[in-house]
Design an enzyme around this catalytic site. Structure first.
Site, PDB file in Angstrom:
ATOM      1  CB  SER A 172      19.775   1.043  82.422  1.00  0.00           C
ATOM      2  OG  SER A 172      21.107   1.210  81.974  1.00  0.00           O
ATOM      3  CE1 TYR A 222      21.352   2.424  87.405  1.00  0.00           C
ATOM      4  CE2 TYR A 222      22.440   1.344  85.566  1.00  0.00           C
ATOM      5  CZ  TYR A 222      21.614   2.338  86.052  1.00  0.00           C
ATOM      6  OH  TYR A 222      21.033   3.225  85.173  1.00  0.00           O
TER       7      TYR A 222
HETATM    8  P1  NAP Z   1      20.571  11.852  87.908  1.00  0.00           P
HETATM    9  O1  NAP Z   1      21.000  12.973  87.035  1.00  0.00           O
HETATM   10  O2  NAP Z   1      21.508  11.337  88.955  1.00  0.00           O
HETATM   11  O3  NAP Z   1      19.180  12.261  88.608  1.00  0.00           O
HETATM   12  C1  NAP Z   1      18.579  11.358  89.485  1.00  0.00           C
HETATM   13  C2  NAP Z   1      17.227  11.899  89.917  1.00  0.00           C
HETATM   14  O4  NAP Z   1      16.610  10.892  90.733  1.00  0.00           O
HETATM   15  C3  NAP Z   1      17.332  13.156  90.750  1.00  0.00           C
HETATM   16  O5  NAP Z   1      16.214  13.964  90.467  1.00  0.00           O
HETATM   17  C4  NAP Z   1      17.242  12.613  92.188  1.00  0.00           C
HETATM   18  O6  NAP Z   1      16.706  13.531  93.129  1.00  0.00           O
HETATM   19  C5  NAP Z   1      16.259  11.468  91.989  1.00  0.00           C
HETATM   20  N1  NAP Z   1      16.305  10.435  93.021  1.00  0.00           N
HETATM   21  C6  NAP Z   1      17.297   9.563  93.310  1.00  0.00           C
HETATM   22  N2  NAP Z   1      16.940   8.749  94.320  1.00  0.00           N
HETATM   23  C7  NAP Z   1      15.687   9.111  94.668  1.00  0.00           C
HETATM   24  C8  NAP Z   1      14.763   8.658  95.652  1.00  0.00           C
HETATM   25  N3  NAP Z   1      15.070   7.650  96.493  1.00  0.00           N
HETATM   26  N4  NAP Z   1      13.552   9.264  95.740  1.00  0.00           N
HETATM   27  C9  NAP Z   1      13.241  10.295  94.901  1.00  0.00           C
HETATM   28  N5  NAP Z   1      14.057  10.767  93.957  1.00  0.00           N
HETATM   29  C10 NAP Z   1      15.281  10.188  93.849  1.00  0.00           C
HETATM   30  O7  NAP Z   1      20.159  10.566  87.064  1.00  0.00           O
HETATM   31  P2  NAP Z   1      19.837  10.360  85.497  1.00  0.00           P
HETATM   32  O8  NAP Z   1      21.106  10.003  84.814  1.00  0.00           O
HETATM   33  O9  NAP Z   1      18.988  11.464  84.983  1.00  0.00           O
HETATM   34  O10 NAP Z   1      18.999   8.997  85.574  1.00  0.00           O
HETATM   35  C11 NAP Z   1      17.585   8.957  85.498  1.00  0.00           C
HETATM   36  C12 NAP Z   1      17.180   7.524  85.199  1.00  0.00           C
HETATM   37  O11 NAP Z   1      17.791   7.113  83.977  1.00  0.00           O
HETATM   38  C13 NAP Z   1      17.625   6.519  86.271  1.00  0.00           C
HETATM   39  O12 NAP Z   1      16.620   5.563  86.472  1.00  0.00           O
HETATM   40  C14 NAP Z   1      18.858   5.884  85.636  1.00  0.00           C
HETATM   41  O13 NAP Z   1      19.088   4.579  86.131  1.00  0.00           O
HETATM   42  C15 NAP Z   1      18.461   5.890  84.178  1.00  0.00           C
HETATM   43  N6  NAP Z   1      19.601   5.780  83.268  1.00  0.00           N
HETATM   44  C16 NAP Z   1      20.546   6.751  83.190  1.00  0.00           C
HETATM   45  C17 NAP Z   1      21.605   6.587  82.311  1.00  0.00           C
HETATM   46  C18 NAP Z   1      22.702   7.613  82.155  1.00  0.00           C
HETATM   47  O14 NAP Z   1      23.671   7.337  81.417  1.00  0.00           O
HETATM   48  N7  NAP Z   1      22.613   8.764  82.796  1.00  0.00           N
HETATM   49  C19 NAP Z   1      21.712   5.427  81.523  1.00  0.00           C
HETATM   50  C20 NAP Z   1      20.732   4.466  81.645  1.00  0.00           C
HETATM   51  C21 NAP Z   1      19.677   4.642  82.509  1.00  0.00           C
HETATM   52  P3  NAP Z   1      17.664  14.617  93.878  1.00  0.00           P
HETATM   53  O15 NAP Z   1      18.075  15.609  92.809  1.00  0.00           O
HETATM   54  O16 NAP Z   1      16.810  15.246  94.922  1.00  0.00           O
HETATM   55  O17 NAP Z   1      18.837  13.836  94.413  1.00  0.00           O
END
Ligand code: NAP
Length: 244
Positions: free
Chosen positions: A139, A153
């Site tokens: 991130s 985080y």
């Molecule tokens: P999201 O929409 O909240 O989706 C999270 C995903 O991770 C879901 O599929 C969830 O499964 C799964 N998950 C969470 N905890 C888990 C666990 N313990 N075991 C297995 N699966 C798990 O998140 P996102 O925004 O797409 O983020 C994806 C990645 O990008 C993360 O690493 C996040 O830190 C990074 N990121 C995101 C942003 C942003 O602005 N969105 C920015 C920087 C970095 P369920 O659906 O079953 O809950």
């Protein structure tokens, strides 16, 4: 040779966008999720309808070692040996200052966001005897620190950046590349978990490109680093954060 990719947290958000992108490039997919079976099953059905690839969904909490081992064994049996890994599953907890954080909260963030990446890298590298590629989703928070919101985080993502650097050096001679993508301010449900669903829109005027990002824009960077077009890139990062 088949390209078999595991995407952790592949059911929603950036993981789901990456699954769609990689399916279009002919990868066979194992989509991991934790709770949301309905979203995972719907995505599997969509991908199988639109692409001639195999796509399976496997429930596992990747913060638990036994579940990671089971996830990889199930992928071995149902899809074949892993050639590509996208470590993407991550959590954000409600915004607060460091002064208010309990050990329980900090440990939950670190185990889910860091230990899981180590365990999945371990299982993947054990299987990538003919080489392979790993992309860890970090991130922009690792650079920015997330003051007043979630420094735990940001610290977990800083640890991921070091994992990428160190592991890339350990496995380079085995033909395994390890790289990172650092998204920032992407429209997904994660910000609701952080306690502010409208966070990206609140911040967007401070982003040089003056807007939030879409999951597909992160997926494209992940896909490039996984691909043979990135064959001389390892231990490096792509920032997808609108210039911040
Ligand atoms: P999201 O929409 O909240 O989706 C999270 C995903 O991770 C879901 O599929 C969830 O499964 C799964 N998950 C969470 N905890 C888990 C666990 N313990 N075991 C297995 N699966 C798990 O998140 P996102 O925004 O797409 O983020 C994806 C990645 O990008 C993360 O690493 C996040 O830190 C990074 N990121 C995101 C942003 C942003 O602005 N969105 C920015 C920087 C970095 P369920 O659906 O079953 O809950």
């Amino acid at each position: 040779m088949n390209k078999n990719v595991l995407i952790t947290g592949g059911s929603r958000g950036i993981g789901a966008a990456t699954a769609r992108y990689l399916a279009g490039q002919g990868y066979h997919l194992c989509l991991n999720y934790r709770h949301d079976k309905a979203s995972a099953d719907a995505l599997v059905a969509e991908i199988q309808e639109q692409h001639s690839v195999t796509c399976i969904a496997v429930q596992a909490d990747v913060s638990v070692e036994e579940e990671v081992v089971r996830l990889f064994e199930e992928m071995d049996a149902r899809l074949g040996c892993i050639t590509h890994l996208v470590n993407n599953a991550g959590i954000l907890q409600p915004q607060m200052r460091v002064l208010e954080m309990s050990a329980e909260r900090i440990n939950k963030t670190l185990i889910t966001n860091v230990t899981s990446y180590f365990l999945c890298c371990r299982e993947a590298v054990r299987r990538m005897t003919g080489g392979g590629a790993i992309v860890n989703v970090s991130s922009a928070a690792a650079r920015l620190g997330s003051a007043g919101e979630y420094v735990d985080y940001a610290a977990s993502k800083g640890a991921i950046d070091v994992l990428i650097k160190g592991l890339s050096l350990e496995v380079a001679a085995q033909g395994i590349r390890v790289n990172g993508v650092r998204p920032g301010f992407i429209y997904t449900d994660m910000h609701t978990d952080g306690g502010e669903p409208g966070r990206v829109d609140r911040i967007k005027s401070q982003i040089p490109l003056q807007r939030g990002g879409q999951p597909t824009e992160v997926a494209a960077a992940i896909a490039w680093l996984l691909s043979d077009e990135a064959s001389y890139a390892t231990g490096t990062f792509i920032d997808v954060a609108g210039g911040r």
